[in-house]
Design an enzyme around this catalytic site. Structure first.
Site, PDB file in Angstrom:
ATOM      1  N   CYS A 184      -0.767   3.957  -6.322  1.00 19.72           N
ATOM      2  CA  CYS A 184      -1.681   3.262  -5.402  1.00 19.72           C
ATOM      3  C   CYS A 184      -1.823   1.839  -5.925  1.00 19.72           C
ATOM      4  CB  CYS A 184      -3.032   3.976  -5.388  1.00 19.72           C
ATOM      5  SG  CYS A 184      -4.318   3.086  -4.491  1.00 19.72           S
ATOM      6  N   CYS A 214       0.869  -1.175   0.000  1.00 15.29           N
ATOM      7  CA  CYS A 214       0.000   0.000   0.000  1.00 15.29           C
ATOM      8  C   CYS A 214       0.909   1.230   0.000  1.00 15.29           C
ATOM      9  CB  CYS A 214      -0.859  -0.040   1.263  1.00 15.29           C
ATOM     10  SG  CYS A 214      -1.872   1.413   1.541  1.00 15.29           S
TER      11      CYS A 214
HETATM   12  N1  DGL Z   1      -3.759   0.434  -1.967  1.00 15.84           N
HETATM   13  C1  DGL Z   1      -3.626   1.653  -1.197  1.00 15.84           C
HETATM   14  C2  DGL Z   1      -2.448   2.446  -1.718  1.00 15.84           C
HETATM   15  O1  DGL Z   1      -1.588   1.882  -2.393  1.00 15.84           O
HETATM   16  C3  DGL Z   1      -4.928   2.359  -1.172  1.00 15.84           C
HETATM   17  C4  DGL Z   1      -4.981   3.407  -0.139  1.00 15.84           C
HETATM   18  C5  DGL Z   1      -6.337   3.702   0.400  1.00 15.84           C
HETATM   19  O2  DGL Z   1      -6.909   2.818   1.013  1.00 15.84           O
HETATM   20  O3  DGL Z   1      -6.747   4.849   0.246  1.00 15.84           O
HETATM   21  O4  DGL Z   1      -2.288   3.603  -1.449  1.00 15.84           O
END
Ligand code: DGL
Length: 262
Positions: A183, A73
Site C-alpha cells: 500500500c 495506489c
Molecule cells: N494508497 C492506497 C493503496 O496503495 C490505499 C488504499 C486505500 O485507500 O485503502 O492501496
C-alpha cells in the site's frame, strides 16, 4: 505531448511516497497529483466502486492533458488498471506489492505482505503471488485502519504503533524475513516498523520500481520532457490538505497546493 504533466492519483496522501521517487528520478517532468482523500480508504470498497473512482480520477487527469497516468495506489492498480488500460488511450503505470524480490531473496522462505483488503482480495495480486512465490510461504495481512490513521497524519502515535504491532507480530511468529509493503501509504510507517521489527527483517516497497518503470515508458514512447526551465508540481485534494503538505514539507521543489471538488 512531451511537455504535458505526468498525472498521478491515489485514494489520498499515500501516493506522495511514489511521487517523491518520480520527482527524484525525473526532475525535469511536470506533475499533477490527485489526492482523492474524500473517498479514502479505497481498500474497504467493492471492486466496482474502486473501478468507478479510478475512472473518475483518470478522466479528471485526462481533462488536464496528462501524457501518462501513474496509479499510485495498490488497491486501484490491482482492481482497476486492466479496465483503465482497456478503456483509455494513454499509458498507465501501476503499483503492486513487490513479492518477487522478497520471494527470491528470502532465506526463511517466509515473507509477509501487508496490504489493504481490496488488494489482497484481487485476482491480479493472487496471480502475481502464485507466479513469483512458488515454494514460499506468503503471510498475507490486511492493514485495516492504517490508511485512515495516515490520512489523519498519525504516523507516530501510540494508536498507530499498537495497531501496527498487532499486524506485525503474527507474521514475525511465522518467521518472516521480508515484509512487503502493499500500500503506497505504508512507507510513511517505515520508521515505526523499524522500531517494531528485528533488524534481520527487510522492508520492501515498490516506489523506486514505479519511478523506473515510468521513466522506461516515457523513453519508449518518446514522451520525456525535452524543455528546460521551471518545473511545475501541482497537488490537488478534495479535503483539507494539511497532512498532504506536511508529508511533503522536506522536499526541495516548488509545489502548488489546491483544494477543490472532483
Ligand atoms: N494508497 C492506497 C493503496 O496503495 C490505499 C488504499 C486505500 O485507500 O485503502 O492501496
Amino acid at each position: 505531448m512531451q511537455d504535458s504533466p505526468i498525472g498521478i492519483f491515489d485514494s489520498g496522501v499515500g501516493g506522495t511516497s511514489i511521487w517523491k521517487e518520480i520527482q527524484k528520478l525525473l526532475p525535469n517532468e511536470d506533475t499533477l497529483y490527485l489526492a482523492d482523500s474524500k473517498n479514502a480508504p479505497y481498500g474497504e470498497k467493492p471492486k466496482e466502486e474502486i473501478v468507478r473512482l479510478s475512472r473518475k480520477n483518470t478522466e479528471f487527469l485526462l481533462r488536464k492533458k496528462c501524457k501518462l497516468i501513474v496509479v499510485a495506489c495498490n488497491t486501484a492498480t490491482t482492481n482497476a488498471i486492466t479496465h483503465l488500460r482497456e478503456n483509455y488511450d494513454l499509458p498507465f503505470i501501476g503499483i503492486e506489492p513487490a513479492i518477487k524480490p522478497a520471494a527470491l531473496n528470502s532465506k526463511s522462505k517466509t515473507v509477509g505482505v501487508l496490504a489493504t483488503k481490496g488488494t489482497l482480495a484481487s485476482s491480479l495480486f493472487h496471480s502475481t503471488s502464485e507466479n513469483h512465490a512458488y515454494g514460499i510461504q506468503v503471510m498475507e495481512q490486511e492493514g485495516t485502519g492504517l490508511v485512515e490513521l495516515i490520512e489523519r497524519g498519525e504516523l507516530q502515535t501510540a494508536k498507530t504503533r499498537d495497531l501496527l504491532k498487532k499486524f506485525l507480530d503474527p507474521m514475525l511468529d511465522k518467521g518472516i524475513d521480508y515484509l512487503v509493503l502493499g500500500c503506497s501509504h505504508y512507507p510513511y510507517l517505515i520508521p515505526l516498523m523499524e522500531e517494531l521489527l528485528p533488524p534481520h527483517v527487510r522492508i520492501i516497497d515498490s516506489g523506486e520500481a514505479v519511478a523506473r518503470q515510468t521513466n522506461a515508458i516515457l523513453l519508449e514512447r518518446n514522451l520525456l520532457n525535452a524543455k528546460s526551465g521551471p518545473v511545475r508540481h501541482q497537488f490537488l485534494s478534495n479535503t483539507d490538505n494539511t497532512v498532504l503538505k506536511n508529508l511533503l514539507f522536506n522536499v526541495d521543489a516548488e509545489m502548488e497546493f489546491s483544494c477543490l471538488t472532483f
